[in-house]
Design a protein around this motif. Structure first.
Motif, PDB file in Angstrom:
ATOM      1  N   PRO A 238       0.582  -1.438  -0.598  1.00  0.00           N
ATOM      2  CA  PRO A 238      -0.190  -0.212  -0.029  1.00  0.00           C
ATOM      3  C   PRO A 238       0.950   0.868  -0.024  1.00  0.00           C
ATOM      4  O   PRO A 238       0.359   2.288  -0.688  1.00  0.00           O
ATOM      5  CB  PRO A 238      -0.718  -0.385   1.710  1.00  0.00           C
ATOM      6  CG  PRO A 238      -0.749  -1.776   1.877  1.00  0.00           C
ATOM      7  CD  PRO A 238      -0.127  -2.453   1.188  1.00  0.00           C
ATOM      8  N   LEU A 239       1.377   1.406   0.469  1.00  0.00           N
ATOM      9  CA  LEU A 239       2.399   2.542   0.835  1.00  0.00           C
ATOM     10  C   LEU A 239       3.549   3.061  -0.541  1.00  0.00           C
ATOM     11  O   LEU A 239       3.229   3.981  -0.661  1.00  0.00           O
ATOM     12  CB  LEU A 239       3.586   2.951   1.813  1.00  0.00           C
ATOM     13  CG  LEU A 239       2.859   2.482   3.289  1.00  0.00           C
ATOM     14  CD1 LEU A 239       3.815   3.078   4.661  1.00  0.00           C
ATOM     15  CD2 LEU A 239       2.305   4.338   3.464  1.00  0.00           C
ATOM     16  N   ARG A 240       4.366   1.496  -0.595  1.00  0.00           N
ATOM     17  CA  ARG A 240       4.751   1.975  -2.249  1.00  0.00           C
ATOM     18  C   ARG A 240       3.781   2.443  -3.378  1.00  0.00           C
ATOM     19  O   ARG A 240       4.246   3.297  -4.200  1.00  0.00           O
ATOM     20  CB  ARG A 240       5.403   1.221  -2.699  1.00  0.00           C
ATOM     21  CG  ARG A 240       6.709   1.027  -3.921  1.00  0.00           C
ATOM     22  CD  ARG A 240       7.317   0.007  -3.805  1.00  0.00           C
ATOM     23  NE  ARG A 240       8.039  -0.711  -5.066  1.00  0.00           N
ATOM     24  CZ  ARG A 240       8.564  -1.188  -5.612  1.00  0.00           C
ATOM     25  NH1 ARG A 240       7.901  -2.338  -5.246  1.00  0.00           N
ATOM     26  NH2 ARG A 240       8.629  -1.425  -7.276  1.00  0.00           N
ATOM     27  N   ALA A 241       2.300   1.904  -3.556  1.00  0.00           N
ATOM     28  CA  ALA A 241       1.820   2.127  -4.113  1.00  0.00           C
ATOM     29  C   ALA A 241       1.022   3.093  -4.726  1.00  0.00           C
ATOM     30  O   ALA A 241       0.685   4.058  -5.455  1.00  0.00           O
ATOM     31  CB  ALA A 241       0.346   1.351  -4.366  1.00  0.00           C
ATOM     32  N   SER A 242       0.926   3.731  -3.353  1.00  0.00           N
ATOM     33  CA  SER A 242       0.129   5.266  -2.396  1.00  0.00           C
ATOM     34  C   SER A 242       1.658   6.492  -3.219  1.00  0.00           C
ATOM     35  O   SER A 242       1.614   7.545  -3.888  1.00  0.00           O
ATOM     36  CB  SER A 242      -0.227   5.187  -1.326  1.00  0.00           C
ATOM     37  OG  SER A 242      -0.001   6.764  -0.862  1.00  0.00           O
ATOM     38  N   ALA A 243       2.952   5.875  -3.179  1.00  0.00           N
ATOM     39  CA  ALA A 243       3.808   6.948  -3.087  1.00  0.00           C
ATOM     40  C   ALA A 243       3.812   7.211  -5.105  1.00  0.00           C
ATOM     41  O   ALA A 243       3.877   8.634  -5.199  1.00  0.00           O
ATOM     42  CB  ALA A 243       5.035   6.159  -3.009  1.00  0.00           C
ATOM     43  N   ASN A 246       0.415   9.365  -6.555  1.00  0.00           N
ATOM     44  CA  ASN A 246       0.457  10.701  -5.775  1.00  0.00           C
ATOM     45  C   ASN A 246       1.744  11.108  -6.219  1.00  0.00           C
ATOM     46  O   ASN A 246       2.267  12.394  -5.539  1.00  0.00           O
ATOM     47  CB  ASN A 246       0.741  10.356  -4.186  1.00  0.00           C
ATOM     48  CG  ASN A 246      -0.943   9.759  -3.937  1.00  0.00           C
ATOM     49  OD1 ASN A 246      -2.053  10.915  -4.347  1.00  0.00           O
ATOM     50  ND2 ASN A 246      -0.771   9.419  -2.513  1.00  0.00           N
ATOM     51  N   ALA A 247       2.806  10.699  -6.355  1.00  0.00           N
ATOM     52  CA  ALA A 247       4.104  11.254  -6.433  1.00  0.00           C
ATOM     53  C   ALA A 247       4.456  11.316  -6.116  1.00  0.00           C
ATOM     54  O   ALA A 247       5.062  12.536  -6.347  1.00  0.00           O
ATOM     55  CB  ALA A 247       3.697  13.109  -8.365  1.00  0.00           C
ATOM     56  N   THR A 248       5.280  10.863  -4.809  1.00  0.00           N
ATOM     57  CA  THR A 248       5.600  10.855  -3.473  1.00  0.00           C
ATOM     58  C   THR A 248       6.988  10.384  -3.565  1.00  0.00           C
ATOM     59  O   THR A 248       6.886   9.336  -4.172  1.00  0.00           O
ATOM     60  CB  THR A 248       4.803  11.023  -2.295  1.00  0.00           C
ATOM     61  OG1 THR A 248       4.654  10.130  -2.441  1.00  0.00           O
ATOM     62  CG2 THR A 248       3.846  12.215  -2.752  1.00  0.00           C
ATOM     63  N   TYR A 249       7.559  10.276  -2.781  1.00  0.00           N
ATOM     64  CA  TYR A 249       8.617   9.514  -2.413  1.00  0.00           C
ATOM     65  C   TYR A 249       8.276   8.687  -1.590  1.00  0.00           C
ATOM     66  O   TYR A 249       6.923   8.141  -0.885  1.00  0.00           O
ATOM     67  CB  TYR A 249       9.898  10.777  -1.257  1.00  0.00           C
ATOM     68  CG  TYR A 249      10.442  11.806  -1.934  1.00  0.00           C
ATOM     69  CD1 TYR A 249      10.919  11.609  -3.874  1.00  0.00           C
ATOM     70  CD2 TYR A 249      10.618  13.490  -1.352  1.00  0.00           C
ATOM     71  CE1 TYR A 249      11.410  13.283  -3.763  1.00  0.00           C
ATOM     72  CE2 TYR A 249      10.301  14.016  -2.400  1.00  0.00           C
ATOM     73  CZ  TYR A 249      11.178  14.045  -3.074  1.00  0.00           C
ATOM     74  OH  TYR A 249      11.864  15.560  -4.087  1.00  0.00           O
ATOM     75  N   LEU A 250       9.122   7.881  -2.128  1.00  0.00           N
ATOM     76  CA  LEU A 250       8.762   6.052  -0.571  1.00  0.00           C
ATOM     77  C   LEU A 250       8.895   6.427   0.685  1.00  0.00           C
ATOM     78  O   LEU A 250      10.119   6.807   0.801  1.00  0.00           O
ATOM     79  CB  LEU A 250       9.809   4.934  -1.634  1.00  0.00           C
ATOM     80  CG  LEU A 250       9.877   5.192  -3.131  1.00  0.00           C
ATOM     81  CD1 LEU A 250      10.321   3.757  -3.695  1.00  0.00           C
ATOM     82  CD2 LEU A 250       8.066   4.538  -3.170  1.00  0.00           C
ATOM     83  N   VAL A 251       8.487   5.292   1.120  1.00  0.00           N
ATOM     84  CA  VAL A 251       8.988   5.336   2.160  1.00  0.00           C
ATOM     85  C   VAL A 251       9.627   4.895   2.280  1.00  0.00           C
ATOM     86  O   VAL A 251       9.942   3.020   2.479  1.00  0.00           O
ATOM     87  CB  VAL A 251       7.544   5.451   3.092  1.00  0.00           C
ATOM     88  CG1 VAL A 251       7.875   5.120   4.926  1.00  0.00           C
ATOM     89  CG2 VAL A 251       6.623   6.189   3.426  1.00  0.00           C
ATOM     90  N   GLY A 252      11.002   4.944   3.780  1.00  0.00           N
ATOM     91  CA  GLY A 252      12.339   3.741   3.591  1.00  0.00           C
ATOM     92  C   GLY A 252      11.642   2.529   4.384  1.00  0.00           C
ATOM     93  O   GLY A 252      10.740   2.030   5.627  1.00  0.00           O
ATOM     94  N   PRO A 253      12.504   1.696   4.774  1.00  0.00           N
ATOM     95  CA  PRO A 253      12.077   0.354   5.533  1.00  0.00           C
ATOM     96  C   PRO A 253      12.329   0.741   7.101  1.00  0.00           C
ATOM     97  O   PRO A 253      11.218  -0.002   6.921  1.00  0.00           O
ATOM     98  CB  PRO A 253      13.541  -0.392   4.919  1.00  0.00           C
ATOM     99  CG  PRO A 253      14.444   0.191   5.106  1.00  0.00           C
ATOM    100  CD  PRO A 253      14.477   1.459   4.414  1.00  0.00           C
ATOM    101  N   GLU A 254      12.541   1.703   7.544  1.00  0.00           N
ATOM    102  CA  GLU A 254      11.997   2.242   8.860  1.00  0.00           C
ATOM    103  C   GLU A 254      10.546   2.110   9.391  1.00  0.00           C
ATOM    104  O   GLU A 254      10.147   1.476  10.201  1.00  0.00           O
ATOM    105  CB  GLU A 254      13.115   2.674   9.627  1.00  0.00           C
ATOM    106  CG  GLU A 254      14.488   2.659   9.372  1.00  0.00           C
ATOM    107  CD  GLU A 254      14.905   0.997  10.623  1.00  0.00           C
ATOM    108  OE1 GLU A 254      13.976   0.834  11.555  1.00  0.00           O
ATOM    109  OE2 GLU A 254      15.780   1.506  10.582  1.00  0.00           O
ATOM    110  N   ASP A 255      10.051   2.651   7.989  1.00  0.00           N
ATOM    111  CA  ASP A 255       8.471   3.243   8.879  1.00  0.00           C
ATOM    112  C   ASP A 255       7.513   2.275   7.474  1.00  0.00           C
ATOM    113  O   ASP A 255       7.117   2.948   7.682  1.00  0.00           O
ATOM    114  CB  ASP A 255       8.653   4.727   7.798  1.00  0.00           C
ATOM    115  CG  ASP A 255       9.521   5.903   8.898  1.00  0.00           C
ATOM    116  OD1 ASP A 255       9.099   4.997  10.524  1.00  0.00           O
ATOM    117  OD2 ASP A 255       9.948   6.438   8.403  1.00  0.00           O
ATOM    118  N   ASP A 256       8.180   1.364   6.704  1.00  0.00           N
ATOM    119  CA  ASP A 256       7.258   0.945   5.817  1.00  0.00           C
ATOM    120  C   ASP A 256       7.813   0.106   5.448  1.00  0.00           C
ATOM    121  O   ASP A 256       8.718  -1.039   4.810  1.00  0.00           O
ATOM    122  CB  ASP A 256       7.006   1.040   4.430  1.00  0.00           C
ATOM    123  CG  ASP A 256       6.712   0.908   3.550  1.00  0.00           C
ATOM    124  OD1 ASP A 256       5.509  -0.496   4.249  1.00  0.00           O
ATOM    125  OD2 ASP A 256       6.623   0.469   2.046  1.00  0.00           O
TER     126      ASP A 256
END
Length: 514
Positions: A238-243, A246-256
């Motif tokens: 979900p978080l990677r697909a959302s990034a 929405n053309a935003t940065y990927l969330v790192g492994p600590e938060d995802d």
């Protein structure tokens, strides 16, 4: 373009066909592909009849612009028409179309293995003699025209056909004493025609016409075709697909944590030649999860480097860590490995279990291997703030962890082979971590975070300097739902394929008005 009347290509032209397909030829994710018809002919040999085609195999195929041979992807059908144009009576006993797949390692008889053969009957004498065209409908093999069974053909006939291109195959069963035979299917492999790999995977559609009379003859037309399996990756987290959406940065492994897969950890002792100070560094390298990637996209990467222990909580150790990270001392590299048998028959007579737990009885030294470095991660400082997990502070309040991170990606060329596992040909991919050379730092690989000894390196360390490795899969299409991965950096120059011409198969320019 009018798809009802696609352009026609014939084997009678003067343009040669390159054996080696380009990456674009094997890219099934393009939206610019068009439906085209390709023709392969048998000409009259009689001088009185002239050099005219009396039998034509027409194949319909959806191909990219410029491709001069049919191409099929997984799930498509081999569709076309057999046309006979006879100026004088001819006795025909059977007509059939065959689809064949071979692995070829040499021109010798034991260097070719027929792993796929599908026979599709078009007509035989038991179906009754068809009536020639002349305002009548096309003949369908499922409902032939009744008539005499003499097999005399005179005039023009058209036989449409369609059959599925198998997406799976069943290995040839071999009896073993005191062991039950277990048949396992495997995915039909992609066409492989690569420089440096002495094993070709080729496919052909063959039209066979058997004629009677005083001298019985078997005529045939062979059309070389391309095949690409339709292999999709699982949906994105979900978080990677959302990034991506929405053309935003990927969330790192600590938060995802579910969005990333970690390679085995690496430990180093970092110092310089001009100072006795040193620092112990723990490196965690990540690739995006799930670890199946579509060629032509990217593999997102992440690197987290930490120091631990009270002796490392100094300004000097922090400087060493920053130098270690800033100089990008850890590299992530994508490797492609191809394994095959020089004698393909060995694979069929061996005990294979196709899958992730595949077991091979044939000694490894009897299998040829080709390893290729396919891409290296491009690193940059993280574009989002990095969260340090609570575990980094759990050891002691007097020995806080220091960390530094890099974000990156490995660009995937369209020409990469998809991962496959068959009894006779395997393609595997992995992402490996290694050390980049540096002149200002002295880096020692350790077995653990306490620096108790040097690590036992992988078997291939001497050749590739691999410290840590994770298997990944290369697929040919995007996921059925969700966004496609978006690169953050420009793609490097594309790999250039060898454009040698070694085959004289010829094609015509499309006819005008068709």
């Amino acid at each position: 373009m009018d798809t009802r009347n696609p352009p026609r290509y014939s084997t009678l032209s003067l343009a040669t066909l390159p054996v080696y397909p380009t990456a674009r030829d094997l890219d099934i994710s393009s939206i610019n592909d068009t439906r085209q018809s390709f023709e392969f002919c048998i000409e009259n040999t009689s001088i009185s009849d002239g050099r005219q085609a009396w039998a034509t195999l027409s194949l319909l195929s959806t191909v990219p612009p410029g491709l001069q041979r049919p191409r099929y992807r997984g799930g498509e059908s081999v569709e076309g028409t057999v046309t006979l144009d006879l100026k004088r009576p001819r006795t025909i006993t059977s007509i059939s179309v065959l689809l064949r797949g071979r692995m070829v390692t040499s021109s010798l008889s034991d260097g070719s293995h027929l792993f796929l053969e599908v026979a599709h009957p078009i007509w035989d004498s038991t179906m009754g003699a068809p009536a020639p065209l002349g305002g009548q409908e096309l003949l369908s093999p499922a409902s032939p025209t009744r008539g005499n069974t003499s097999g005399k053909f005179n005039g023009r006939y058209e036989f449409p056909f369609s059959f599925a291109f198998p997406i799976q195959n069943l290995p040839v069963a071999t009896k073993h004493p005191n062991r039950e035979n277990v048949a396992t299917t495997y995915l039909t492999p992609q066409t492989v025609l690569e420089r440096g790999i002495n094993a070709d995977i080729t496919y052909e559609v063959v039209l066979k016409i058997a004629t009677g009379g005083l001298f019985k003859t078997k005529h045939r037309i062979t059309a070389t075709v391309l095949y690409v399996p339709l292999i999709r990756p699982p949906p994105l987290p979900p978080l990677r697909a959302s990034a991506y959406l929405n053309a935003t940065y990927l969330v790192g492994p600590e938060d995802d944590p579910t969005g990333w897969q970690m390679l085995p950890k690496m430990y180093f002792r970092v110092t310089t030649a001009h100072s006795p100070s040193f620092v112990y560094v723990e490196c965690s390298a990540y690739v995006a999860n799930p670890t199946a990637y579509t060629r032509g996209t990217v593999i997102p990467c992440y690197l987290i480097c930490r120091t631990r222990g009270a002796e490392n909580a100094t300004a000097r150790s922090a400087t060493l860590l920053q130098d270690f990270v800033a100089q990008q001392c850890v590299a992530l590299t994508l490797f492609q490995r191809v394994h095959y048998h020089e004698d393909p028959r060995q694979a069929i007579s061996s005990n294979f279990r196709v899958g992730h737990d595949m077991k091979v009885r044939v000694p490894k030294d009897e299998r040829a291997s080709h390893t290729e470095r396919c891409g290296v991660a491009v690193w940059w400082p993280p574009t989002m703030g990095v969260t340090v997990s609570e575990g980094d502070h759990a050891e002691s309040s007097q020995s806080p962890a220091r960390s530094s991170c890099l974000e990156g990606e490995i660009h995937l060329d369209l020409g990469h082979l998809p991962s496959c596992e068959t009894p006779f040909f395997q393609v595997s991919h992995s992402v490996s971590a290694s050390l980049n050379p540096t002149q200002s730092l002295i880096i020692t690989t350790l077995s653990d975070s306490q620096g108790s000894g040097t690590s036992k390196l992988p078997e291939q360390h001497d050749r590739t300097n691999q410290l840590s490795r994770i298997p990944v899969r290369m697929v040919t299409a995007h996921a059925e739902a969700g966004p496609s991965p978006t690169p953050f950096t420009p793609a490097p120059p594309r790999r250039q394929k060898d454009a040698s011409f070694v085959q004289d198969v010829q094609y015509n320019v499309p006819r005008e008005g068709l």
